[in-house]
Design a protein around this motif. Structure first.
Motif, PDB file in Angstrom:
ATOM      1  N   LEU A 209       6.308   7.019   1.963  1.00  0.00           N
ATOM      2  CA  LEU A 209       5.488   6.448   3.019  1.00  0.00           C
ATOM      3  C   LEU A 209       4.292   5.665   2.485  1.00  0.00           C
ATOM      4  N   GLU A 210       3.928   5.909   1.224  1.00  0.00           N
ATOM      5  CA  GLU A 210       2.806   5.181   0.632  1.00  0.00           C
ATOM      6  C   GLU A 210       3.025   3.673   0.660  1.00  0.00           C
ATOM      7  N   SER A 211       4.283   3.243   0.591  1.00  0.00           N
ATOM      8  CA  SER A 211       4.565   1.815   0.500  1.00  0.00           C
ATOM      9  C   SER A 211       4.168   1.064   1.768  1.00  0.00           C
ATOM     10  N   ALA A 212       4.059   1.775   2.891  1.00  0.00           N
ATOM     11  CA  ALA A 212       3.708   1.123   4.163  1.00  0.00           C
ATOM     12  C   ALA A 212       2.335   1.569   4.647  1.00  0.00           C
ATOM     13  N   ARG A 213       1.502   1.974   3.737  1.00  0.00           N
ATOM     14  CA  ARG A 213       0.186   2.495   4.092  1.00  0.00           C
ATOM     15  C   ARG A 213      -0.882   1.414   3.924  1.00  0.00           C
ATOM     16  N   MET A 214      -1.812   1.370   4.871  1.00  0.00           N
ATOM     17  CA  MET A 214      -2.926   0.428   4.804  1.00  0.00           C
ATOM     18  C   MET A 214      -4.107   1.016   5.556  1.00  0.00           C
TER      19      MET A 214
END
Length: 462
Positions: free
Chosen positions: A148-153
């Motif tokens: 999920l880190e890849s879509a975190r902002m």
């Protein structure tokens, strides 16, 4: 790696403080703060599509057999829910999703092959944070750690994976490799080096490697650097690098080049040497491993590589091919086993539509994909997916490797601005491999091409 140890130990001491900046832990955004897509208020991402009409539109990049597998996996859901899903495949997805969104024609759901474009649209308020409509904690528990880190902002997550690709795999011709008595489970990169030395002693080149990919030549090399960044310095430093919190020419990045260079440029280590690597198409790299006798033994490549193997090998993958995880570094400040890969990330662009939310709940769950898995060519991002549904043992082994990993990180070049990740990083790798420039020169030049905030905004609007 042995000759590289001294520098690694020295750098590790200075890197530890920097690595503490990020925890690498993804917490449920509901536990603190709130906010709408793009960072303000409690608004909901919306589009021009009708809400609650029983029709959900999806735009993605994959077509052909992949589209067939995707649609087959939706049939039972559609029948039970009464929802009709209209999927459109577009090979120019990155540009199309931007154009459609800007013109007010965004789909209900978009499936992004790379996180960069997703986060750009999320920042502009076009994508709904997943914690507003999915059970975030339940999802995070079943996914490969770190995905999920890849879509975190800005503390929020804006997409959830629908499919996974795994790149941290080493492949070998099973019969010849096992006949040689080589280690099938090297615990770290030093043990992998020892395997390479044994293979060389038997008169075979250890590594199969090819970077050729027409205008995209160089991407294979970027994958290798990303693997070493993860293994030498761990996920926190990796995140700082891909997000440009540390510069591209940081000494730890140069160290990753040096570590890879030790493998790649050591005499007799790689079939054809550096010049052969550049002239060999990546799709042909492992073919010599299945010659009799084999000309090379090992290839580090993604799980898609089996589709390029000889037809007779593909027909008998479970007996013809072996694999193990690309191992961790022996002398690293990070003592876990990371996995690097990619995936397709689903994002909701119509937060007012209960039908679209229901579809998102399904395609991002561990219940999705059984039919696709049985047909082959699909890997679930969930560790809880029923692995018996996969078409072959090779895919099941790949899933087990991922499930056992300590952390997953998305392909770094896919997280970087396109000017770097799909531009100067690729070309810089070629210049480095040719010997035209040193690692210090290449990384410094890539650093100078990293877009400023204004340039990145112009790129996203174009």
């Amino acid at each position: 790696m042995r000759g590289f140890r001294r520098r690694l130990v020295a750098l590790a001491c200075t890197a530890t403080a920097g690595a503490m900046i990020l925890t690498g832990c993804l917490n449920n955004p509901n536990q603190g703060g709130g906010g709408a897509p793009g960072g303000g208020g409690e608004g909901i991402a919306d589009n021009a599509e009708a809400d609650g009409d029983g029709v959900v539109t999806i735009l993605g990049a994959f077509g052909g057999q992949e589209q067939e597998g995707f649609l087959a996996s939706l049939e039972e859901f559609e029948a039970e829910s009464g929802i009709t899903i209209q999927y459109t495949a577009d090979q120019d997805f990155t540009n199309t999703i931007r154009l459609r969104t800007n013109s007010g024609q965004a789909p209900d759901i978009a499936i992004f092959p790379q996180p960069g474009g997703l986060l750009e649209l999320a920042e502009e308020g076009y994508i709904q944070p997943i914690d507003t409509y999915l059970d975030f904690d339940a999802l995070d528990r079943t996914l490969v750690p770190g995905f999920l880190e890849s879509a975190r902002m800005n503390g929020r997550v804006y997409g959830a994976p629908m499919r996974m690709a795994v790149k941290s795999i080493v492949w070998y011709p099973a019969e010849a490799y096992e006949a040689g008595g080589y280690n099938t489970e090297p615990a770290d990169l030093d043990e992998l080096d020892a395997v390479a030395e044994e293979i060389k002693a038997d008169g075979i080149t250890p590594w199969c490697m090819g970077w050729g990919s027409d205008q995209a030549t160089g991407w294979v090399g970027t994958d290798w650097i990303e693997e070493y960044m993860l293994r030498l310095w761990g996920p926190d430093v990796y995140d700082q690098w891909t997000s440009h919190e540390i510069p591209f020419d940081d000494e730890r990045v140069v160290a990753a080049f040096d570590a890879y260079g030790e493998l790649l440029q050591t005499e007799g280590n790689v079939l054809g040497g550096p010049s052969g690597v550049l002239s060999t198409p990546f799709s042909d790299a492992m073919l010599p491993a299945f010659d009799d006798p084999p000309k090379c033994m090992l290839e580090r490549q993604g799980n898609f590589v089996t589709g390029f193997l000889p037809d007779d090998v593909q027909a008998d993958l479970d007996n013809q091919v072996g694999l193990f995880v690309f191992p961790r570094a022996a002398d690293s400040e990070y003592d876990g086993q990371p996995i690097m890969g990619g995936g397709d990330i689903a994002a909701l662009m119509n937060g007012n539509d209960p039908d679209a939310i229901a579809v998102m709940e399904f395609i991002t769950s561990d219940q999705f994909g059984g039919e696709w898995a049985s047909a082959g060519g699909w890997l679930s991002p969930h560790t809880t997916f029923d692995a018996s549904q996969y078409a072959d043992e090779i895919t099941r082994q790949t899933a087990e490797i991922v499930a056992a990993a300590d952390v997953f990180r998305f392909d770094g070049s896919d997280l970087m601005p396109n000017a770097v990740g799909g531009g100067t990083f690729w070309t810089g790798m070629v210049e480095w491999l040719r010997g035209d420039k040193t690692a210090e020169e290449v990384t410094a030049e890539i650093e100078r091409t990293w877009p400023t905030d204004d340039e990145a905004e112009d790129e996203s609007e174009s």
